[in-house]
Write a protein that holds these residues in place. Sequence first.
Motif: not given
Length: 741
Positions: A661-664, A705-709, A715-716
Amino acid sequence: MPDLLIELFSEEIPARMQARAADDLKKRMTDGLVAAGITYAGAQGFSTPRRLTLAIDGLLEESPGVREERKGPKVGAPDKAIEGFLRGAGVSRDDLEKRETPKGPVFFAVIEKPGRPVSEVVVEILEVIIRNFPWPKSMRWGTGSLRWVRPLHSIICLLSDETSHVVAPLEVDGIKAGDTTEGHRFLGSGSFAVTGFEDYEAKLKRDNVLLRAEERAEKIWNDATNLAFAQGLDMIDDKGLLAEVAGLVEWPVVLMGDIAEDFLSLPPEVLQTSMKEHQKFFSVKNFKTGRIEKFVTVANRETADDGATILAGNQKVLFARLSDAKFFWENDLRVAKTGGGAWLESLSNVTFHNRLGTQGERIERLTALADELATVTDADPHHVREGARFAKADLSSEMVYEFPELQGLMGRYYADYAGLSPAVAAAAEEHYSPLGPSDEVPAAPVSVVVALADKLDTMTGFWVIDEKPTGSKDPFALRRAALGVIRLVLKNELRLTLCKYFESQLFRHEIAQNVWDDESKTLIQNLTEKISDPGVFWTALPSVLDAFDGDLPQPIKELLSRLPETSRDLLGFFHDRLKVYLRDQGIRHDVIDACIAMPGKDDLSLLVKRARALQDFLATDDGESLLQGFKRANNILNQAEEKDGVEYSYGADAKFAENDSELALFAALQIAEGTISSAIEAEDFASAMRQMASLRAPIDSFFEAVQVNSDNEVLRRNRLNLLSRIRTICLRAADLTRVEG
């Protein structure tokens, strides 16, 4: 349930006051009844030249009783406090009740007011209405103190039901209410009694009075069109005149007369205006010849000679009036055929505004601005200069002096006789347009330019002298002028940046407001030469100032510093008017705000194009969903930037992405960024919005799908920079932070 009939019978009420007076009587009476607790089924107001009438159906027979409790002072309070409470409540000490409260025993008064008969309430309200009626002008007569528009003779105040009727006991200044009235002044049979509204209206009609203004107007128009049709002619529609004439007669009798051959060569607008303004005559046109050849007048009575005497008198008066109009026309033509120079010279002695100079000075400014605007419509520069120069010439003509409403129209005729081009003649008439939200917008290039110059000069001038609209006050119709500019720009799809034209004209107004020393005059002359092209004025300004020998005079410094500020203020006023205009077309205020926040906000066509695309986009599911995704990203980002004290705008790196999802989302943003930027540069906002819609799914998937914090700081930061990229891309189309939802 009783019905109420009120008639206030007087001498002739001016036609222009009748409809408003009937509405005022209805509103004040019904408001008073409702305030007293008396409801009703329906109410109708009527007016004729000699009477105001109100009919109210289905009244309650009495007002409802009222029970009120008032809290008083504590038990044991000083006697003076208790006595004051007793006086205010209108009760005795024996009527007080003691009640326990959290703060101890307290006196209470229970006040019971029984219901009142409806007749008593009506009399009380009606007397107040009559004594305080809001006539624009009123008079006293005789020895009484009552003021009315014309002497008031009688009052009907009648309550009736299916079986009986009763006169309410009202007396105002010696005039007692009754159940009698009179019919037509000349054709009526005298006084007669009525029992209710239906009886009242029927008896008036038998006595040659049509109570309803719309019925009188319909009879006038039908009879007039039938007379015209019988002679192969057509009535010229004039709803305003029809409403006014319907207020001049109680029993309309339509008569048609001839216009003398001497006057048939006058412009039809002159004939129509003269007959309407002076005589209240309708114009009858022969569409085969294009001439107005007859007139229609409306008498207030039938006569034995079928109106022949009335017509003869009217034609005699009309001959005198039209003789004056012909005299004005012939004098004006002599001036027009010489080019109208005498009119233009005389405008130098006509004040436009005591702080903005003469009409002659205004024409100079208007011509300079029109010259700058010519490229906006690709108009012929020579025709533009002539059109601006001649636009106000007819203000000095005898015809416009007599009939100001013909300004512009007469300018077109006089321009033709002066040998000017059709484009210039059209501009003389059309440069005042559009005058309202439904008025036709000029489309001819020269007319558009002169109309824009006229309105922009007016607005910049009044902004310089700080005579802006405030609240409901707009004495110089500046809101209308702004709306006119907006409609001219949008209807003709013009591309112009308003601020540069604001500043050039503001400069001209500013230099006219002061007396300058020789040093300043030299600098102003140089600036004026540069301002002939407002697009390069501010670019050229530094070189002009650098070439000036010596310190810049303080007044010049202040003048130049005011221009951008005043321009921004004026642009804000235009944006407010644009919001109203677009809101009427269904475009939301927050959508307009989101577009006003973008670059190019003084290009109204660009702004509206963006707003329409955004409105359409937000109406779709993709648009609404993307907006929510943007707001979520923006909120997370704002909170993180506030907490961390840094700005996350340094670019995210796909190598730190942890899932599909992040790559997309990285891939979708990469594709969208280029296409959205290209579409916006091409001003294809619809395509830009469609491309933004493609981000909906990847943004939704990312947040699912992703936790921003993340606990992982690398990663954050990377994900916050990714959100910053979402924000940056979406904000290229419009400032979505201003959109509600």
